[in-house]
Design an enzyme around this catalytic site. Sequence first.
Site, PDB file in Angstrom:
ATOM      1  N   PRO A  94      27.232  67.976  10.717  1.00 51.04           N
ATOM      2  CG  PRO A  94      25.736  67.560  12.486  1.00 51.04           C
ATOM      3  CD  PRO A  94      27.018  68.292  12.143  1.00 51.04           C
ATOM      4  CB  THR A  95      22.804  66.938   6.718  1.00 54.94           C
ATOM      5  OG1 THR A  95      21.811  67.619   5.962  1.00 54.94           O
ATOM      6  CG2 THR A  95      22.229  65.615   7.176  1.00 54.94           C
ATOM      7  CG  ASN A 108      21.446  69.085  14.889  1.00 58.86           C
ATOM      8  OD1 ASN A 108      20.249  69.311  14.941  1.00 58.86           O
ATOM      9  ND2 ASN A 108      21.966  67.951  15.320  1.00 58.86           N
ATOM     10  N   GLY A 125      27.860  60.733  10.859  1.00 57.55           N
ATOM     11  CA  GLY A 125      27.574  59.299  10.817  1.00 57.55           C
ATOM     12  C   GLY A 125      28.727  58.455  11.321  1.00 57.55           C
ATOM     13  N   GLY A 173      29.028  58.987  18.701  1.00 54.83           N
ATOM     14  CA  GLY A 173      28.290  57.888  18.086  1.00 54.83           C
ATOM     15  C   GLY A 173      26.802  58.159  17.978  1.00 54.83           C
ATOM     16  CB  CYS A 182      22.110  62.277  18.009  1.00 55.85           C
ATOM     17  SG  CYS A 182      23.167  63.412  18.937  1.00 55.85           S
ATOM     18  CD  GLU A 205      20.230  57.751  15.867  1.00 61.05           C
ATOM     19  OE1 GLU A 205      20.373  58.789  16.539  1.00 61.05           O
ATOM     20  OE2 GLU A 205      21.170  57.188  15.271  1.00 61.05           O
TER      21      GLU A 205
END
Length: 510
Positions: free
Chosen positions: A117-118, A120, A200, A218, A251, A341
């Site tokens: 992911p961007t 982390n 995502g 998720g 997250c 979120e």
Amino acid sequence: MMQFDLDLQAMQEMRDAVNRAKEAQLKYMSYSQEQVDEIVKKVAEAAFAKSLELAQMAVEETGMGVVEHKKVKNEVGSMAVYESIKDEKTVGIIREDRSNKITEVAYPYGVVAGIIPTTNPTSTAIFKALISLKTRNAIVVSPHPRAVKCTIEALNICAEAAVRAGAPEGLINWLSIPSMAATTELMKHRDVNLILATGGGALVRAAYSSGKPAYGVGPGNVPCYIEKTANIAKSVSMIIDSKSFDNGTICATEQSLVVDKNIVQMVIRELKNNGAYILNAEEKTLVEKTISPEKGKLNPNIVGQSAVKIAEMAGITVPTCTRVLIAEETRVGKDVPFSIEKLSPIFALYTADSYEQAKEYCMKLLNLGGRGHSLSLHTNDDEVAKDFVLEMPVSRMMVNTLSSIGAVGATTGLMPSLTLGCGSYGGNITSDNVSARHLINVKRMAYGIKEVSIPKPTDSCGVTKKETTKNPDIEQIVGQVLNQVGTNSQVDAKAIAEMVNQVLQKYQTN
């Protein structure tokens, strides 16, 4: 034409990377546990040594987060992960149960596809490389398009350290040309054996629909309940530290506060004392439009940004020392921006009139977009904690600690991990903090230890062979033969022959 050429280059780069990984992994299969452990140790140490440099690169490239906090995440992803897996057996015979005569043998999946992911980028890349190496897997990583340079640098540090420690070249690979098509084909490639997807919802769904075993995670719309028995000053201090950590990009970071009515004023006072800014009605409306310009969708431009910068984006002025923006809220839904979120230092504040309403708020927030992930609780009542963990649809619950880094194992005894499973609540295959143990298969050798009596089958007439010899008709005929011999001095040969014939016919029909 240029884009078409780039797509072709990305696809070819992906195929070459998988081929290299497969060849290297076959060589790596012959390595002993001692050799593997030495490689993993050297890679963890090399990544740890570059934690600050990689943090600076990640913030510069992505424009998200805080350098000092990303450094901590890199340290967790390297040495904390290493410490948690260093003594695990992952090669050959890993367990022997002498009493039950069962021997367990570990074997790897093969080639792992790692999606990064961007939020982390460097810490997750290091983490996935380490657990792959520990389990004798090779890995091919697809970086996020907004974090290609820093992710590749982290992987390059790991790859060079692995080779220096004796690993075959090609165990750690990456895609340098951002391409969704190449990433999708990577997950479907015939020589890819497992997918580790962190990102995502659409990407995780693609991983699960690839036809390959996959660990996908998720979203985490984490509620934080401050119950009336909590140590308010201490709890609020931890919550603000957690929410502002790396500008809210983990997250498992708290997303909404749920506070008991009789302590809400004390909580608000402590929030202000810790750098929170409470928005008025007009300011709340402006921030709502900034959080979610389109109904139900998060504005990606606020992810990982500071509270002051987000306020500027919304057109409001807040003190330069503001760490978190907070608005009071009563509703939960996709059309309620503060309830989704936010992946940034923004809180919704819900006041619960009762314990049951507090639980109801938490459940609604989880159902909106965080089922299976995490929940944060601050209480000094163990019965409340037990009740919550039994009822809430989450895979981990952090009590009286920072949820963001507690979930990844920094302040708790949970397994250090940058990939947090959401279990069946969130449509994931595991509820664990994913680690090395999830990247090995186990085959078992079992000796016979129980004697079993197998019943004899019946014949076509429903009579067993043993029963045949005891047939009363045959015994009667044999008896007649014996009577003939015993009672008559003159043996009637003709009668004896007839009786024998009857016996043979009986045997033949049975």
